[in-house]
Design an enzyme around this catalytic site. Structure first.
Site, mmCIF file in Angstrom:
data_model
loop_
_atom_site.group_PDB
_atom_site.id
_atom_site.type_symbol
_atom_site.label_atom_id
_atom_site.label_comp_id
_atom_site.label_asym_id
_atom_site.label_seq_id
_atom_site.Cartn_x
_atom_site.Cartn_y
_atom_site.Cartn_z
ATOM 1 N N GLY A 1 0.778 -1.243 0.000
ATOM 2 C CA GLY A 1 0.000 0.000 0.000
ATOM 3 C C GLY A 1 0.803 1.283 0.000
ATOM 4 C CG ASN B 1 2.028 3.261 -5.829
ATOM 5 O OD1 ASN B 1 2.392 4.298 -6.364
ATOM 6 N ND2 ASN B 1 2.691 2.118 -5.948
ATOM 7 C CG ASN C 1 -2.243 -0.969 -13.180
ATOM 8 O OD1 ASN C 1 -2.233 -1.147 -11.956
ATOM 9 N ND2 ASN C 1 -1.462 -1.657 -14.000
ATOM 10 C CG HIS D 1 3.426 -2.214 -15.175
ATOM 11 N ND1 HIS D 1 3.093 -3.449 -14.637
ATOM 12 C CD2 HIS D 1 4.514 -2.434 -15.961
ATOM 13 C CE1 HIS D 1 3.930 -4.360 -15.083
ATOM 14 N NE2 HIS D 1 4.801 -3.778 -15.888
ATOM 15 C CG ASP E 1 -6.711 -2.134 -22.691
ATOM 16 O OD1 ASP E 1 -6.149 -2.958 -21.921
ATOM 17 O OD2 ASP E 1 -6.217 -1.783 -23.786
ATOM 18 C CD GLU E 2 -12.046 -4.484 -22.618
ATOM 19 O OE1 GLU E 2 -11.170 -3.712 -23.083
ATOM 20 O OE2 GLU E 2 -13.241 -4.171 -22.522
ATOM 21 C CD GLU F 1 5.714 1.915 -8.674
ATOM 22 O OE1 GLU F 1 4.618 1.671 -8.165
ATOM 23 O OE2 GLU F 1 6.611 1.041 -8.783
HETATM 24 C C1 GAR Z 1 4.108 -1.271 -7.110
HETATM 25 O O1 GAR Z 1 5.474 -1.304 -7.460
HETATM 26 C C2 GAR Z 1 3.240 -1.345 -8.363
HETATM 27 O O2 GAR Z 1 3.792 -0.644 -9.437
HETATM 28 C C3 GAR Z 1 3.226 -2.821 -8.612
HETATM 29 O O3 GAR Z 1 3.076 -3.393 -7.338
HETATM 30 C C4 GAR Z 1 3.706 -2.553 -6.383
HETATM 31 C C5 GAR Z 1 2.717 -2.274 -5.276
HETATM 32 O O4 GAR Z 1 3.342 -1.575 -4.252
HETATM 33 N N1 GAR Z 1 2.173 -3.192 -9.488
HETATM 34 C C6 GAR Z 1 2.300 -4.139 -10.417
HETATM 35 O O5 GAR Z 1 3.318 -4.792 -10.572
HETATM 36 C C7 GAR Z 1 1.065 -4.355 -11.262
HETATM 37 N N2 GAR Z 1 1.403 -5.083 -12.442
HETATM 38 P P1 GAR Z 1 2.506 -0.828 -3.142
HETATM 39 O O6 GAR Z 1 1.527 -1.866 -2.592
HETATM 40 O O7 GAR Z 1 3.513 -0.423 -2.128
HETATM 41 O O8 GAR Z 1 1.823 0.324 -3.796
#
Ligand code: GAR
Length: 223
Positions: A17, A19, A112, A114, A146-147, A179
């Site tokens: 969590g 982000n 999202n 990434h 998207d899908e 991020e």
């Molecule tokens: C983040 O690095 C995010 O970019 C990644 O998971 C992590 C979550 O961290 N997401 C993916 O890889 C999705 N494909 P967080 O729980 O500390 O935000």
């Protein structure tokens, strides 16, 4: 940030969590015109749920084992989002692929984050994929969902160098700081009604203190 009404966010997160924390911080500081209306997780022990509780935000665990199909699971999530009058959904480390039904219900209103420069290294362990491939630059991408898996129109990307001595952990940490910056930025552009999707491209209307190229590409241009 302005006198404008705040949009209501639904954040979907499966784990740590960080982000989510950055989005909550930006909301509380008033740097985004948005409030987190609900946090939903598919993991009972997700730290994201605990974080929400600490900030007085509604939090819900939706148990995938109680739903026969992924569409059933998504229907339960959509029900919660509707009840909380969510306008924009933010996936923040949410490790499930949303069903076409879900995408259809919230088309162009799901973002999202990434941890790679899409379309490179989609899917799981993007930072490790970049290291193993030998990429010299990587970064992160905020995109509409998207899908497909990590295939939607790109809103903002940040670029970071991959150093010779990098490990999975050090590269992930460098990417993560960006991020946290670009996700809030993308949310604010959405809140201001400045994003327009045309085909695969996302255009940002108007200018502010950032130059257009800086709006889209942080990192190398904004160290
Ligand atoms: C983040 O690095 C995010 O970019 C990644 O998971 C992590 C979550 O961290 N997401 C993916 O890889 C999705 N494909 P967080 O729980 O500390 O935000």
């Amino acid at each position: 940030m302005s006198g404008r009404e705040k949009i209501r966010l639904g954040v979907l997160a499966s784990g740590r969590g960080s982000n989510l924390q950055a989005i909550i911080d930006a909301s509380e500081a008033g740097t985004i015109d948005a409030v987190v209306a609900i946090v939903i997780s598919d993991a009972a022990d997700a730290r994201a749920l605990e974080l929400a509780g600490r900030h007085g935000i509604d939090a819900a665990f939706v148990d995938p084992r109680l739903h026969a199909t992924s569409e059933d699971f998504d229907v339960a999530v959509i029900d919660l989002l509707r009840k909380h009058e969510v306008e924009l959904i933010c996936l923040a480390g949410f490790m499930r692929v949303l069903s076409p039904h879900f995408i259809g219900e919230y088309r162009n209103r799901i973002m999202n984050i990434h941890p790679a420069l899409l379309p490179a290294f989609p899917g799981l362990h993007a930072q490790r994929q970049a290291l193993r491939y030998g990429a010299k630059l990587s970064g992160c991408t905020v995109h509409f969902v998207d899908e497909g898996v990590d295939t939607g129109p790109i809103i903002i990307q940040a670029v970071v160098p991959v150093l010779d001595e990098d490990t999975d952990e050090s590269l992930s940490a460098r990417i993560l700081t960006y991020e946290h910056r670009i996700y809030s930025r993308a949310i604010q552009l959405f809140a201001e009604g400045r994003l327009e999707i045309r085909g695969r491209r996302v255009y940002c209307h108007g200018t502010d203190t950032l130059q257009q190229h800086e709006t889209y590409a942080w990192g190398v241009t904004n160290p």
